[in-house]
Structure formats: structure tokens, C-alpha cells
Design a protein around this motif. Structure first.
Motif, PDB file in Angstrom:
ATOM      1  N   CYS A  79       0.823  -1.222   0.000  1.00  0.00           N
ATOM      2  CA  CYS A  79       0.000   0.000   0.000  1.00  0.00           C
ATOM      3  C   CYS A  79       0.856   1.271   0.000  1.00  0.00           C
ATOM      4  O   CYS A  79       0.319   2.374   0.118  1.00  0.00           O
ATOM      5  N   GLY A  80       2.166   1.121  -0.106  1.00  0.00           N
ATOM      6  CA  GLY A  80       3.044   2.281  -0.198  1.00  0.00           C
ATOM      7  C   GLY A  80       3.828   2.578   1.052  1.00  0.00           C
ATOM      8  O   GLY A  80       4.635   3.520   1.077  1.00  0.00           O
ATOM      9  N   GLY A  81       3.569   1.831   2.131  1.00  0.00           N
ATOM     10  CA  GLY A  81       4.295   2.031   3.369  1.00  0.00           C
ATOM     11  C   GLY A  81       3.731   3.171   4.197  1.00  0.00           C
ATOM     12  O   GLY A  81       2.806   3.887   3.791  1.00  0.00           O
ATOM     13  N   ALA A  82       4.302   3.342   5.384  1.00  0.00           N
ATOM     14  CA  ALA A  82       3.834   4.379   6.308  1.00  0.00           C
ATOM     15  C   ALA A  82       3.969   5.765   5.692  1.00  0.00           C
ATOM     16  O   ALA A  82       3.127   6.649   5.913  1.00  0.00           O
ATOM     17  N   GLY A  83       5.031   5.956   4.906  1.00  0.00           N
ATOM     18  CA  GLY A  83       5.237   7.265   4.284  1.00  0.00           C
ATOM     19  C   GLY A  83       4.110   7.649   3.336  1.00  0.00           C
ATOM     20  O   GLY A  83       3.709   8.819   3.262  1.00  0.00           O
TER      21      GLY A  83
END
Length: 461
Positions: A79-83
Motif C-alpha cells: 500500500c506504499g508504506g507508512a510514508g
């Protein structure tokens, strides 16, 4: 096909997801208006699924809880990571505009689905092995599916529905209206049914030669005074139906009209009736090769919503039978298709049906719901089921044709009213007309609210 990027708006997808991460109301809007298939970017679809699941479980939604949920699902990196979650939260112009962002995402999803439907319709059109009626039905179903699946959303909150219903009740009370739909032209029938109501499917059945077509024509003729009528006859040709309408309007024997055995006075009345009938907004089709899809497409294509659709009769429709399907299933599916059509265009539909032969051998010969021919689903899908019952028909099966007699319209099923009630009428078979009947010693039913039908033979006609 056009070689281009499918319709999509990634900024609005990001905005609605970012708003949902920040605001519980935005999350609610997203859950009501969108589905996982509405997102173009796969990682957005994954995030939507996670958020929807959290909302359903009533979990607290914020940056940390969503990260934890995605990590547990093994989808945080995809999902793109925390960033990327932080980026989504920071790219929302205004969380209060969540409804607008959802509409844009939905709009693009509808367009992508319609492109898919267009490709499917093109494939169907090139398949010469399929009948054109089947192609029409599948094409219409593909488009309905493309639009319907994307546009499923509440059309109003419950309090609004309550207010609307209360308003209708108040209007009827002030107007002293007992009719909630359009009049059938028969007072007793209107009294028990409240008329023909928008969105309802009425099945009209009777034994052979007991007046199914006559009653349907009489009702269609009455409704045509109020609005447009679509009339499909799969058994009788247009000329015969017109002669029946003229006979009913004039009271002249149908045999005399068909045989031309008319006096000058009667001929004048016939011509005047024909002139008036031409002014009525009736569309009559007598093709024997009519499908449900064809009727649906005609009804949808009308500039003005029809006030009534009549189909004579169900078992003669061109019904496509798929592999593994039996006749009862196909007939039942056709009945359901008419029910869907009635709801979609908010128009009453009268669907004529045959009865099986069991009613002839039964004591009393009174029809019941199990007598509907070929499929029990006819009863299930219908809002109303009416039977015509003429006792004299069974008393003199081998005698001369009955010219006129008392008859009953049995309301065997009525979703919005009493069942197994009877409307007493008078059947003038000689001129193919059902009339109001005042029972001896009892009150007449209330007159139709719409007033008397226009008399084509009045001096000012």
C-alpha cells in the motif's frame, strides 16, 4: 477499441482515502458510496478494503491503527508504506469535500465499466450464432450491471422516507382519494385494489375464452384516457383487437362488426368510435416474436413514461432457454424481469397468463394460485394476481356461447391489500366489455375518482 488510458482520477482517490484517515464522517461517506472495485490503483483498493473492515468492526481509525492493520494483513508495503499514508493525509485539500471526491471516483469507475460493457456488446454483436433478442437482452443486462453495481447507494435517509410517506397520506386524505394509482375503469375492482399502482406487476389469468384479453383491453382503453399505454398482443392481430375495442365502445355485437353486418346507424357509430380511438396514446404491437428485452427497450425509449404496459400473454413470449434450464425456470425469470421493469420505470404492468387444466376438473371450478400455468414463480414475483371467474362458463361448456353474464374478478394475491376478495362485474361477451355491476339490495362501490370516461358519442365529442 480506443487505445487510451481508462478514465481515472488518482488525485481524488488519494483525497477520499486521506480524508477517511483523518475524519470519521469521510470514512462513512466512502463506505456508503464506493466499493473496492471503484478504485483504479490496486494499492488504493487494498487500503480501502482495510479501512472498510476497520469501520465494520468499529475499530478506531487513525494513522497508527491503519498502519498496524495493514502490517497484520501483510499489505503495508504494497500500500506504499507508512510514508504513503502520511502523504495521503497531507494531500487532502478539504476533508469536508469528501462527498465530492467520492462522486468523482465513482464517475470514473462507471465509465471504466461501461467501456468493458461496450467491448462485451461488440463481442456479442459479432456472434451470429445468438438470436438478436438474446443479444439485446445480454447487452442491456451488461449495461445495467455496469451502472447498477457502481451506483448502489442510499437514495435518502430513513426520516426523509417517513416524511415523504406522510406527505402522500396527507394529500390523499385532503383530496379524499381512495385511489393510489390509475383507475381500471371498474369501480368494484378499483375499490379493492386502489387502482393500478406504479411499479407493480399484476398477473391476470383465466381459463380459455373467459375474457382475459377483453378485460386487459378494457383496462388499457380506460387508462389511455390518462396517459400512454403500451399494448403487446402475441396471440391476436391488431385488426381483431381494434374491432374488440370498437365493439366495447359502441356496444355493438363483435360478430356484426367483424362480418360487416351493420346498419347505416351502426356503421356511423363504428366510424366515430374508430376516429376517437385514433386519438388515444396507445402503442399496439401484434408481432408474435416479442421478447422481454424488446418490451424493456421500447418502454425505456419513450419520451414520456407509460401509464400502463399490457402483455398478452406470458407463455407466448419469445423466451431464451439456457443450457440446463427448464421451461418453468425460464417463465419464472420472465415474470421477474417484468417486475424489475415495473419498478425501474415506475409503471404498472399487466401480464396475462394461462391457467392449467386442473381448474376445469375441480368442484366449483374456482381458480387458485396453484393453477398458474408452468411456473410457481409467477405468483412469487407478482404484486397482484387476479382471476376471472364466470360460473356460467362451466355450467354450459357444450352449449351456445354465453352472450352476457355476471362474473367475478378474484383478487387472489395483493401485496398492498386484502387477499381473496372478489370484485363483482358484468361481462358482456357479445361486445367484449366488462361493466360495473350494482349488487341487488346492496350499495354500489364508490365511483372512480378520475371521473367518468370520455364518451366518444357525446354531442361535443
Amino acid at each position: 477499441m480506443i487505445d487510451a488510458i481508462p478514465p481515472q482520477d488518482l488525485e481524488c482517490e488519494q483525497a477520499i482515502l486521506g480524508a477517511a484517515l483523518q475524519n470519521g464522517h469521510a470514512l462513512e461517506i466512502m463506505g456508503m458510496k464506493l466499493t473496492v472495485r471503484d478504485f483504479y490503483r490496486p494499492q488504493h483498493a487494498e487500503l480501502f478494503t482495510a479501512l472498510a473492515g476497520m469501520a465494520e468492526r468499529k475499530d478506531r481509525v487513525d494513522l497508527l491503527t491503519v498502519q498496524s492493520c495493514l502490517r497484520d494483513r501483510g499489505q503495508l508495503e504494497s500500500c506504499g508504506g507508512a510514508g504513503y499514508l502520511v502523504q495521503l493525509m497531507n494531500c487532502v485539500p478539504a476533508p469536508s469535500n469528501a462527498d465530492y471526491y467520492a462522486k468523482v471516483v465513482l464517475d470514473k469507475a462507471v465509465r471504466r465499466r461501461l467501456i468493458g460493457s461496450a467491448a462485451e456488446i461488440q463481442r456479442l454483436a459479432f456472434d451470429d450464432e445468438q438470436e438478436i433478442e438474446e443479444v439485446e437482452e445480454k447487452a442491456a443486462r451488461s449495461i445495467r450491471s455496469a451502472i447498477g453495481e457502481c451506483l448502489v447507494s442510499p437514495n435518502g435517509h430513513f426520516p426523509e422516507h417517513v416524511d415523504a410517506a406522510l406527505k402522500v397520506v396527507a394529500e390523499r386524505r385532503l383530496g379524499n382519494r381512495y385511489l393510489t394509482g390509475v383507475s381500471t375503469g371498474l369501480s368494484a375492482l378499483d375499490y379493492h385494489t386502489r387502482g393500478l399502482n406504479p411499479g407493480e406487476l399484476t398477473v391476470l389469468a383465466a381459463s380459455t375464452s373467459m375474457g382475459k384479453t377483453t378485460l386487459a383491453l378494457n383496462i388499457a382503453r380506460s387508462v389511455a384516457e390518462e396517459g400512454a399505454v403500451l399494448l403487446y398482443s402475441l396471440e391476436m392481430n391488431a385488426s381483431d383487437l381494434i374491432c374488440r375495442l370498437i365493439a366495447a365502445d359502441t356496444g355493438i355485437d363483435l360478430g356484426a362488426i367483424r362480418g360487416g353486418n351493420l346498419s347505416m346507424s351502426d356503421m356511423d357509430r363504428v366510424e366515430r368510435a374508430a376516429t376517437y380511438l385514433k386519438k388515444l396514446p396507445i402503442t399496439l404491437e401484434d408481432s408474435g416474436n416479442v421478447s422481454v428485452a424488446r418490451i424493456r427497450n421500447t418502454a425505456r425509449g419513450m419520451e414520456e413514461r407509460p401509464a400502463l404496459i399490457v402483455v398478452d400473454y406470458l407463455q407466448l413470449l419469445n423466451l431464451s432457454q439456457g443450457k440446463g434450464e427448464n421451461r418453468a425456470q425460464v417463465v419464472g425469470q420472465a415474470a421477474w424481469a417484468f417486475k424489475e421493469l415495473a419498478r425501474e420505470i415506475k409503471c404498472p404492468i399487466i401480464l396475462l397468463s394461462q391457467l392449467n387444466r386442473q381448474v376445469v376438473s375441480r368442484d366449483g371450478n374456482t381458480p387458485n394460485l396453484s393453477d398458474l400455468r408452468e411456473s410457481g414463480d409467477i405468483e412469487n414475483h407478482a404484486d397482484n394476481v387476479w382471476f376471472i371467474y364466470c360460473p356460467d362458463y362451466y355450467r354450459k361448456p357444450e352449449g351456445p356461447m354465453i352472450r352476457e353474464c355476471e362474473a367475478s374478478i378474484i383478487i387472489a394475491k395483493q401485496r398492498q391489500g386484502a387477499r381473496n376478495v372478489t370484485a363483482a362485474v358484468y361481462f358482456q361477451a357479445f361486445c367484449t366489455r366488462f361493466c360495473n355491476l350494482a349488487r341487488a339490495g346492496g350499495p354500489e362501490p364508490p365511483a372512480p375518482i378520475q371521473g367518468e370516461l370520455h364518451d366518444p358519442f357525446a354531442e361535443d365529442a
